[in-house]
Design a protein around this motif. Structure first.
Motif, PDB file in Angstrom:
ATOM      1  N   LEU A  24       0.815  -1.211   0.000  1.00 30.03           N
ATOM      2  CA  LEU A  24       0.000   0.000   0.000  1.00 30.03           C
ATOM      3  C   LEU A  24       0.848   1.260   0.000  1.00 30.03           C
ATOM      4  O   LEU A  24       0.547   2.230  -0.702  1.00 30.03           O
ATOM      5  N   PHE A  25       1.925   1.264   0.806  1.00 25.57           N
ATOM      6  CA  PHE A  25       2.774   2.447   0.844  1.00 25.57           C
ATOM      7  C   PHE A  25       3.461   2.679  -0.498  1.00 25.57           C
ATOM      8  O   PHE A  25       3.725   3.824  -0.883  1.00 25.57           O
ATOM      9  N   THR A  81      -7.998  -0.059   3.881  1.00 26.78           N
ATOM     10  CA  THR A  81      -8.789  -0.745   2.862  1.00 26.78           C
ATOM     11  C   THR A  81      -9.833   0.206   2.275  1.00 26.78           C
ATOM     12  O   THR A  81     -10.051   0.235   1.057  1.00 26.78           O
ATOM     13  N   ALA A  82     -10.455   1.006   3.143  1.00 31.65           N
ATOM     14  CA  ALA A  82     -11.433   1.986   2.673  1.00 31.65           C
ATOM     15  C   ALA A  82     -10.779   3.015   1.754  1.00 31.65           C
ATOM     16  O   ALA A  82     -11.353   3.409   0.725  1.00 31.65           O
ATOM     17  N   GLY A  83      -9.563   3.453   2.112  1.00 33.55           N
ATOM     18  CA  GLY A  83      -8.853   4.415   1.272  1.00 33.55           C
ATOM     19  C   GLY A  83      -8.513   3.852  -0.097  1.00 33.55           C
ATOM     20  O   GLY A  83      -8.631   4.540  -1.121  1.00 33.55           O
ATOM     21  N   THR A  84      -8.099   2.589  -0.129  1.00 36.69           N
ATOM     22  CA  THR A  84      -7.782   1.948  -1.402  1.00 36.69           C
ATOM     23  C   THR A  84      -9.029   1.802  -2.265  1.00 36.69           C
ATOM     24  O   THR A  84      -9.004   2.065  -3.483  1.00 36.69           O
ATOM     25  N   ILE A 108      -5.086   5.960   3.023  1.00 37.97           N
ATOM     26  CA  ILE A 108      -4.309   4.718   3.010  1.00 37.97           C
ATOM     27  C   ILE A 108      -3.118   4.828   3.964  1.00 37.97           C
ATOM     28  O   ILE A 108      -2.870   3.951   4.804  1.00 37.97           O
ATOM     29  N   ASN A 109      -2.373   5.932   3.863  1.00 33.99           N
ATOM     30  CA  ASN A 109      -1.168   6.088   4.671  1.00 33.99           C
ATOM     31  C   ASN A 109      -1.483   6.326   6.146  1.00 33.99           C
ATOM     32  O   ASN A 109      -0.692   5.936   7.011  1.00 33.99           O
ATOM     33  N   PHE A 110      -2.624   6.942   6.450  1.00 34.21           N
ATOM     34  CA  PHE A 110      -3.041   7.079   7.851  1.00 34.21           C
ATOM     35  C   PHE A 110      -3.209   5.697   8.469  1.00 34.21           C
ATOM     36  O   PHE A 110      -2.735   5.441   9.584  1.00 34.21           O
ATOM     37  N   GLY A 111      -3.848   4.793   7.747  1.00 36.19           N
ATOM     38  CA  GLY A 111      -4.046   3.443   8.252  1.00 36.19           C
ATOM     39  C   GLY A 111      -2.757   2.664   8.379  1.00 36.19           C
ATOM     40  O   GLY A 111      -2.514   1.974   9.382  1.00 36.19           O
ATOM     41  N   VAL A 112      -1.891   2.783   7.372  1.00 37.06           N
ATOM     42  CA  VAL A 112      -0.606   2.067   7.407  1.00 37.06           C
ATOM     43  C   VAL A 112       0.242   2.570   8.569  1.00 37.06           C
ATOM     44  O   VAL A 112       0.833   1.783   9.326  1.00 37.06           O
TER      45      VAL A 112
END
Length: 417
Positions: A24-25, A81-84, A108-112
């Protein structure tokens, strides 16, 4: 304590999580070269993503201490997952503006960023002491493996489709499918026994220990604050800032910097080669990491400084020479990341461990955000000079820890806190 089935279960689930984090990153630098508008605005997107990573590390790091390692890991996965899904839907509909690209990839990056604290804490608190360092390092190394695979996938999709839009969609759809699989696995992750005891939920900890045939950890006086631990936070944050910036500059940002000798079309190759070097680096450190954290830490930055100097010297020369220097520099980057990751997972009390990891991570990513903005101003040559300077700072920091810090290899967490 001997390795049990539950240790393998936890190790596999967290490793899969780090694999997905790497995927993801790396989505942005590995695919945005295909979209001209996004490639031209890469520094803005990278900076926004870096800031989001920092905020996620702080917010979900604290949540990992208040609600548990399991809850933190499930929430972080749901967020990215929501961001993706948001990015894929917007791109599919043809409505992916620059603002939407920034917003969706930042989610995405907030979650990662948010799962670093809970993930490191869960591993450190469950794994047997003797091989804790190796297990933490190998699990985190799956980030690099995920980054390699998604970069190669991006190149492959671009070649077989011959269409930019389809290639980007396929790459993000692959990441989304992986996220769903990891979510299913992560839902079954056991809670940390140490965290349950720290929260006074001893009966639940005893029930889990019986279920998985493991012993309860030794008692630890409750310490619900970081008072007395800020020196450790400062040393680790300094080292991680140096490692993070050098990793991101070399692996992700340089191909998009003005004056980069090989153009931003080189980005997916750069990401793949860099993370291949990092992936192999973890295995090369295996014989040392559980013998001495101090020597692992110092040796990583010494090697990083030497190979960063070689990388700067080969920039503009043959692409093969530059690629080789990049590969070896990232070997030592992985050594540095592994050493810091293990230390930050061990050196804080259970009640604030996830918060401490989040703070160390956030401090580095805050400075990284500022460094990204310099990308469009300084250019590739200045970035390479900065790379060398940062490795030198990291080596000085590691030398201080080598002289005055705690040797944590093969010691119980309760001894170290």
């Amino acid at each position: 304590m001997q390795w049990r089935a539950v240790h393998w279960k936890l190790f596999i689930i967290i490793s899969a999580s780090f694999f997905l984090d790497g995927v993801l990153f790396s989505l942005v630098p590995a695919t945005f070269y295909l979209v001209e508008e996004l490639a031209q605005n890469a520094p803005i997107i990278f900076a926004a993503n870096s800031l989001a990573f920092m905020l996620g590390a702080i917010a979900l790091g604290r949540l990992g201490d208040s609600l548990g390692r399991r809850a933190g890991l499930i929430l972080s996965l749901a967020i990215y997952t929501a961001g993706t899904l948001w990015f894929v839907a917007a791109f599919w509909a043809g409505g992916l503006s620059l603002a939407l690209a920034i917003a969706s990839t930042s989610v995405i990056n907030f979650g990662v960023g948010g799962e670093v604290g809970p993930a490191y804490s869960a591993l450190a608190e469950y794994l047997p002491t003797k091989r804790r360092g190796a297990a933490l390092m190998l699990a985190a190394n799956f980030w690099n493996i995920g980054a390699v695979i998604i970069a190669v996938a991006s190149l492959y999709y671009a070649q077989i489709t011959g269409d930019v839009r389809t290639a980007v969609l396929y790459t993000f759809a692959t990441a989304l499918a992986l996220a769903v699989l990891v979510f299913i696995a992560r839902y079954h992750i056991p809670e940390s026994l140490r965290w349950l005891i720290a929260k006074g939920r001893t009966a639940e900890a005893e029930a889990l220990a019986r279920k998985y045939s493991v012993s309860l950890p030794p008692p630890q006086p409750p310490k619900a604050s970081l008072k007395g631990y800020w020196g450790r936070v400062a040393v680790l944050a300094t080292a991680f800032t140096a490692q993070l910036l050098t990793y991101n500059i070399a692996a992700y940002y340089l191909p998009y910097a003005p004056g980069f000798a090989y153009g931003y079309e080189y980005a997916p190759i750069n990401v793949a080669v860099a993370n291949l070097g990092a992936s192999i680096g973890a295995f090369l450190l295996l014989p040392l990491i559980d013998k001495s954290r101090k020597w692992s830490f110092t040796g990583a930055f010494a090697g990083g400084l030497a190979t960063a100097t070689a990388l700067a010297a080969t920039h503009g020369a043959s692409q093969e020479a530059y690629t080789a220097a990049l590969f070896f520099n990232l070997v030592f980057s992985e050594w540095a990341w592994a050493s810091i990751s293990v230390l930050e997972s061990e050196l804080f009390p259970t009640a604030v461990r996830s918060t401490a990891v989040g703070l160390v991570t956030a401090a580095a990513w805050l400075i990284n955000t500022g460094a990204v903005f310099l990308e469009g101003v300084l250019g590739a040559g200045a970035f390479l000079a900065l790379l060398i300077a940062l490795w030198a700072v990291g080596l000085a920091d590691a030398a201080v820890w080598h002289a005055k810090g705690v040797e944590s290899a093969r010691r119980e967490l309760e001894e170290l806190a």
